[in-house]
Design an enzyme around this catalytic site. Structure first.
Site, PDB file in Angstrom:
ATOM      1  N   ARG A 237       1.540  -1.088   0.100  1.00 11.42           N
ATOM      2  CA  ARG A 237      -0.014   0.106   0.091  1.00 11.42           C
ATOM      3  C   ARG A 237       1.204   1.659   0.092  1.00 11.42           C
ATOM      4  O   ARG A 237       2.392   1.293   0.377  1.00 11.42           O
ATOM      5  CB  ARG A 237      -1.045   0.403   0.965  1.00 11.42           C
ATOM      6  CG  ARG A 237      -1.771  -0.862   1.239  1.00 11.42           C
ATOM      7  CD  ARG A 237      -3.422  -0.397  -0.272  1.00 11.42           C
ATOM      8  NE  ARG A 237      -4.169  -1.354   0.145  1.00 11.42           N
ATOM      9  CZ  ARG A 237      -4.791  -2.527  -0.754  1.00 11.42           C
ATOM     10  NH1 ARG A 237      -3.861  -2.052  -1.545  1.00 11.42           N
ATOM     11  NH2 ARG A 237      -5.492  -3.480  -0.361  1.00 11.42           N
TER      12      ARG A 237
ATOM     13  N   HIS B 219      -0.931  -0.240  -9.769  1.00 10.63           N
ATOM     14  CA  HIS B 219      -1.908  -0.938  -9.103  1.00 10.63           C
ATOM     15  C   HIS B 219      -2.350  -2.589  -9.948  1.00 10.63           C
ATOM     16  O   HIS B 219      -3.493  -2.659  -9.226  1.00 10.63           O
ATOM     17  CB  HIS B 219      -3.490  -0.528  -8.240  1.00 10.63           C
ATOM     18  CG  HIS B 219      -3.637  -1.116  -6.736  1.00 10.63           C
ATOM     19  ND1 HIS B 219      -4.059  -0.430  -5.856  1.00 10.63           N
ATOM     20  CD2 HIS B 219      -3.445  -2.027  -6.023  1.00 10.63           C
ATOM     21  CE1 HIS B 219      -3.655  -0.907  -4.830  1.00 10.63           C
ATOM     22  NE2 HIS B 219      -3.454  -1.997  -4.522  1.00 10.63           N
TER      23      HIS B 219
ATOM     24  N   GLU C 103      -3.754   8.046  -4.103  1.00 12.17           N
ATOM     25  CA  GLU C 103      -4.348   6.993  -5.132  1.00 12.17           C
ATOM     26  C   GLU C 103      -5.192   7.138  -6.218  1.00 12.17           C
ATOM     27  O   GLU C 103      -6.400   7.523  -5.484  1.00 12.17           O
ATOM     28  CB  GLU C 103      -4.001   5.682  -5.302  1.00 12.17           C
ATOM     29  CG  GLU C 103      -3.685   4.740  -6.095  1.00 12.17           C
ATOM     30  CD  GLU C 103      -3.159   2.664  -5.475  1.00 12.17           C
ATOM     31  OE1 GLU C 103      -2.488   3.031  -4.929  1.00 12.17           O
ATOM     32  OE2 GLU C 103      -3.685   2.445  -6.161  1.00 12.17           O
TER      33      GLU C 103
END
Length: 341
Positions: free
Chosen positions: A206, A255, A234
Site C-alpha cells: 500500500r 496497482h 492514488e
C-alpha cells in the site's frame, strides 16, 4: 419467491462462469464505477472493488445489502465496527493474489538484474504473510538469498534495520493504523536514509506505508532503483506524477501487481466457495476448469509495456488513465512459479 440478488462488478474475472453454477442466488453485473445504480434493485450481496469504502454511510446507501464482499484480499477500506453496529457482514478472499504479486516482484528483479547477479544479492522482505512467503518460495527455487522482518512471526524474523541494509527491499505488509505494529508510515525519512546507494525498493503493498513527504524523498533519490505498483494518494496526479514520468531506473504500474489470471480467478473462486456454504449451493467444479491458456499478455513480458503506458498518460496529464487501466486490465498469463491451488 424471488431469489436473493448478488451484484458483481463488470469485468470480474471468472464471475459469470463461476457464479453460473449457483441456483439459490440471482446473479447480475454492474459498471464498476457506479455501484450506487444498483440500490433500486434491493440487492442482498454487493461485491465491489476496494475503492468502495465500506462503513456506516455505505450501509445506509445500500439498506438491503446484508453482505459486502470483494474478490481481493484487502480490508483496509472496511470499517468493521460500523458493519457490526449495522448487522452487516464482509467477505474477502485473503491470499488469493499472493502468487500473482510474488511473480510480479520476481519479474521486477529480472528487469534490473540477471538471475546470476541476483544469487549474489540479498533480498529483504518486510511482511511475511501470504504474499511475502510466496515471494520467498520463488526466491528459494531460484537460489536467491533472502531475510524477512515480521513482528508477528518470531522464527527467523530479523530487525527492520537489518532489512534496510539489503540490496533489494520488498514490502508485503497489510495496511494497519492500530494495534501493536501499525504499518501506516512504517518507513519514515530516517529509515529511507538507511538505504544504501543502488538499493532496489519494491512496493506492492500500500502507498500509505510511507508519508507523501517520504515518498517524495524516495523519488528524489536518483541512486535508488524503484518499482512501485501502489501510491498515496492514488491515483497520483499533478507534479509528482509528472516527475515519475521522467524518472530513470524505475518501474511504475497502476496497482495491477495481483491481476494475473490465477490471482483474479482465485479471488472470485474463493469468494464463491464461501457463498456456496452460506447459501447451501452445490460444490463448485475444480478451479482448473475455469483457467484459460489464451491470455493476451504474460507476466513475463508485461512490465515494460505497463510502465510505458502509465508514464505516457502522466506526460499527457491524463489523470484518469490509472483507474481506467486498473478497472479494465486483462488477466495476464501466470508464469507458474507460484502454485496456490
Amino acid at each position: 419467491m424471488s431469489l436473493p440478488i448478488l451484484f458483481y462488478p463488470e469485468g470480474t474475472v471468472g464471475a459469470s462462469e463461476i457464479f453460473s453454477h449457483f441456483r439459490n442466488l440471482d446473479m447480475r453485473s454492474y459498471p464498476a464505477k457506479s455501484p450506487e445504480e444498483i440500490e433500486k434493485f434491493k440487492p442482498t450481496i454487493l461485491i465491489a472493488n476496494t475503492r468502495l469504502k465500506v462503513d456506516r454511510e455505505t450501509c445506509r446507501t445500500f439498506p438491503s445489502v446484508k453482505i459486502f464482499a470483494t474478490v481481493s484480499s484487502g480490508t483496509d477500506h472496511v470499517n468493521f465496527s460500523d458493519l457490526k453496529k449495522e448487522s452487516r457482514v464482509f467477505i474477502n478472499s485473503p491470499g488469493s493474489n499472493a502468487g500473482s504479486v510474488a511473480e510480479y516482484c520476481w519479474v521486477s528483479l529480472l528487469h534490473f538484474f540477471s538471475e546470476e547477479e541476483l544469487k549474489k544479492k540479498n533480498v529483504g522482505i518486510i511482511g511475511f504473510g501470504n504474499t511475502g512467503k510466496t515471494f520467498a518460495k520463488i526466491l528459494e527455487k531460484k537460489k536467491v538469498p533472502y531475510i524477512y522482518n515480521d513482528p508477528f512471526i518470531k522464527d527467523r524474523s530479523v530487525p527492520l534495520d537489518e532489512i534496510l541494509k539489503c540490496s533489494i527491499v520488498s514490502l508485503h505488509v497489510p495496511l494497519t493504523a492500530d494495534g501493536p505494529y501499525p504499518t501506516v508510515n512504517l518507513l519514515d525519512e530516517d529509515k529511507i536514509s538507511e538505504l544504501k546507494e543502488g538499493t532496489l525498493l519494491l512496493n506492492t503493498s500500500r502507498g500509505e506505508v510511507w508519508s507523501e513527504d517520504t515518498f517524495q524523498t524516495i523519488l528524489n533519490r536518483t541512486d535508488l532503483y524503484k518499482v512501485m505498483d501502489v501510491f498515496s494518494p492514488e491515483p497520483p496526479k499533478g507534479k509528482i506524477a509528472e516527475q515519475m514520468a521522467g524518472l530513470e531506473n524505475s518501474i511504475f504500474t497502476p496497482h495491477i501487481a495481483g491481476y494475473s489470471q490465477l490471482g483474479r480467478l482465485l479471488g472470485t473462486y474463493r469468494l464463491a466457495e464461501k457463498l456456496c456454504i452460506l447459501y447451501k449451493e452445490n460444490k463448485l467444479p475444480p478451479l482448473s476448469e475455469f483457467l484459460r491458456s489464451d491470455q493476451p499478455i504474460s507476466t513475463e513480458t508485461f512490465l515494460k509495456e505497463e510502465d510505458h503506458k502509465l508514464r505516457n498518460s502522466w506526460k499527457d496529464q491524463d489523470w484518469e488513465y490509472f483507474e481506467r487501466r486498473r478497472n479494465s486490465y486483462p488477466a495476464r498469463k501466470d508464469l507458474g512459479l507460484a502454485n496456490l491451488d
